[in-house]
Design an enzyme around this catalytic site. Sequence first.
Site, PDB file in Angstrom:
ATOM      1  N   HIS A   9      49.692   1.696 -22.114  1.00 30.92           N
ATOM      2  CA  HIS A   9      50.747   2.360 -21.328  1.00 30.92           C
ATOM      3  C   HIS A   9      51.400   1.442 -20.293  1.00 30.92           C
ATOM      4  CE1 HIS A   9      47.397   3.336 -18.668  1.00 30.92           C
ATOM      5  NE2 HIS A   9      46.949   4.312 -19.433  1.00 30.92           N
TER       6      HIS A   9
ATOM      7  N   HIS B  55      35.113  11.335 -18.146  1.00 28.35           N
ATOM      8  CA  HIS B  55      36.548  11.172 -17.855  1.00 28.35           C
ATOM      9  C   HIS B  55      37.338  11.766 -19.022  1.00 28.35           C
ATOM     10  CE1 HIS B  55      40.304   9.512 -16.645  1.00 28.35           C
ATOM     11  NE2 HIS B  55      40.192   8.311 -17.171  1.00 28.35           N
TER      12      HIS B  55
ATOM     13  N   GLU C 255      40.598  11.300 -19.861  1.00 26.57           N
ATOM     14  CA  GLU C 255      41.667  10.520 -20.512  1.00 26.57           C
ATOM     15  C   GLU C 255      41.266  10.221 -21.962  1.00 26.57           C
ATOM     16  OE1 GLU C 255      43.147   7.156 -18.256  1.00 26.57           O
ATOM     17  OE2 GLU C 255      45.002   7.174 -19.412  1.00 26.57           O
TER      18      GLU C 255
ATOM     19  N   ASP D 237      41.380   7.955 -24.159  1.00 27.84           N
ATOM     20  CA  ASP D 237      40.669   6.786 -24.685  1.00 27.84           C
ATOM     21  C   ASP D 237      39.157   6.988 -24.601  1.00 27.84           C
ATOM     22  OD1 ASP D 237      41.273   6.688 -21.944  1.00 27.84           O
ATOM     23  OD2 ASP D 237      41.028   4.525 -21.818  1.00 27.84           O
TER      24      ASP D 237
ATOM     25  N   HIS E 231      40.165   7.064 -11.730  1.00 26.17           N
ATOM     26  CA  HIS E 231      41.521   7.208 -11.259  1.00 26.17           C
ATOM     27  C   HIS E 231      42.186   8.518 -11.655  1.00 26.17           C
ATOM     28  CE1 HIS E 231      43.557   6.077 -15.247  1.00 26.17           C
ATOM     29  NE2 HIS E 231      42.274   6.176 -15.507  1.00 26.17           N
TER      30      HIS E 231
ATOM     31  N   ASP F 239      35.645   4.216 -16.262  1.00 24.09           N
ATOM     32  CA  ASP F 239      36.693   3.210 -16.024  1.00 24.09           C
ATOM     33  C   ASP F 239      36.329   2.221 -14.910  1.00 24.09           C
ATOM     34  OD1 ASP F 239      38.489   3.961 -17.987  1.00 24.09           O
ATOM     35  OD2 ASP F 239      39.653   5.270 -16.686  1.00 24.09           O
TER      36      ASP F 239
ATOM     37  N   TYR G  21      42.539  -5.139 -14.145  1.00 16.38           N
ATOM     38  CA  TYR G  21      42.296  -3.710 -14.390  1.00 16.38           C
ATOM     39  C   TYR G  21      42.393  -2.937 -13.076  1.00 16.38           C
ATOM     40  CZ  TYR G  21      40.390   0.416 -16.583  1.00 16.38           C
ATOM     41  OH  TYR G  21      40.251   1.686 -17.075  1.00 16.38           O
TER      42      TYR G  21
ATOM     43  N   HIS H 286      35.155   0.191 -20.549  1.00 13.04           N
ATOM     44  CA  HIS H 286      36.055  -0.820 -21.140  1.00 13.04           C
ATOM     45  C   HIS H 286      35.464  -2.205 -20.931  1.00 13.04           C
ATOM     46  CE1 HIS H 286      39.381   1.901 -21.911  1.00 13.04           C
ATOM     47  NE2 HIS H 286      39.373   2.314 -20.669  1.00 13.04           N
TER      48      HIS H 286
HETATM   49 FE1  FEO Z   1      41.325   6.348 -17.494  1.00 12.42          FE
HETATM   50 FE2  FEO Z   1      39.967   4.289 -19.800  1.00 12.42          FE
HETATM   51  O1  FEO Z   1      40.816   5.812 -19.194  1.00 12.42           O
END
Ligand code: FEO
Length: 386
Positions: A24, A78, A80, A82, A144, A163, A191, A222
Site C-alpha cells: 500500500h 491484528h 489487518e 495480511d 498501528h 507488526d 517499517y 513480518h
Molecule cells: Fe498491520 Fe502487517 O499488518
Amino acid sequence: MKAIKISDNIYWVGAIDWDVRNFHGYLTQRGTTYNAYLIIDKKITLIDTVKPVFTDQLIERISSVIDPGKIDFLVSNHVEMDHSGAIPAIMKYNPGVEIITCPNGEKGLRTHYKKEWRFNVVNTGDSITIGDRSLQFVLTPMVHWPDNMLTYIPEQKILFSNDAFGQHYASSGRFDDECPLDVIMEEAKKYYANIVLPYSKQVQKALSEASKLDIEMIATSHGVGWKKNIEKILSKYEEWSSNKTIKKVVIIYDTMWKSTEKIAYAIHDAFESQDYQIVMNNLQHNHISDIMTELIDAEYICVGSPTLNKNIMPSIAGFLTYLNGLASGNKKAISFGSYGWGEQIKKIDEYFKNTGFEIIESVKHKYIPGSEDLLRIKNNIIEKIK
Ligand code: FEO
C-alpha cells in the site's frame, strides 16, 4: 513447503512473499513475510495467519506438522488482512475453532468477514492455559490499528509481537542471528517510519508493558524475529518513538529546468557549512517511503518545488500528503522553489503548518537563479540555522 521449528513444540508456518514491491504505497525492495506460528500443546493453537493469496502455503506448512482440522485456538493479534486473511480457510477445516482476540479484534474480524465465528475476547492481563504453556495478552491499540495486541508465553519467554518490531524483508532465515544485522535494522527503521511513526505515544506505552516481560524471543509477523538483538531492537523503538532528532537535514525536491535543483544545492551548501548530516532526495529518483526512513531523526526538512501552472508539482504534493499522514511536528522546515509567474511555493508551507512543523524560511526565486542569487540564498539560510 514445511513448518520450521522455532522452539519446543512451536513452529513457524507463515509465508514468504519474495516478489512484493509495493505494500500500500510502501516500496518493499526486499519483499516480505507473513509470519504465523503453530503451537502443539493440549490445545493446538495457531497465532495469526497470512495474506489471503498465501493461504495454500500456510495450510501446507501446518499440514507438515498436524492436520489443520485439529487446530483448537486461533489467536488473532491484528485484524489487518495480511494476518487475518487465511482465517476463513482455517475455519473451513474446523468451524469450532475458538478465535482469541481483543474487543476491537472481535469487532474488526466481524466487520471484515461477516461470520458467526466463536470468539474468546481477552484484555490486558488475561491468561489462557493451553496445556503445558499459557498465553498472556497485552493490548497495544493503535500500534498501528485499534485491534493490535501482543501474546506472550511465559514458560518459553516468547513474545508474539505481530507488526511491532517487524520488517518487510523476505528471507529463508527466521531470526536475526541468521541475517545481516545492518540490513534488518535498516528495514525495521523503514517499517517504523512508514507504518508505526504516527503512533509513537502508543509505542512508548507498549514498550513500557513489554519491559515488564522477560523476553528471550520476539516472534514478529513480518521479516525475521529477534533472539540475539532483543535489547537493540527495543532500544531502537525507544529512540524512534522518542521524537529525538540529530544534527541532520533531509532535502526533498523536484525540478523542471534545474532552477529548483540549484536552490536545493545552495541550501545543501548552507547546511554543509554548519556541519550537518545531509540527505538529498530528488523525487524523480527516490521513493517517498525511503525518504520517510531518513526523516525519523532529522532536525530539518527542506522541500522544494517549481510552480507548475497554478500549483506545486504533483510529485511534491504526493510526498507532502504521505508525510502529513505519518509525521509528527518535531521538525524545522524550509520551503523553496523557482517560479515564472503565479508563485505557489506557499502551498508547501500550508502542508508544513498542517503537519505541525516550525517554518524557518521560504525561498522563492523568479526563473533561473544565478551564482550571486545562490550565494545570497546560501548565506540567508546560514543565518537562519546557525
Ligand atoms: Fe498491520 Fe502487517 O499488518
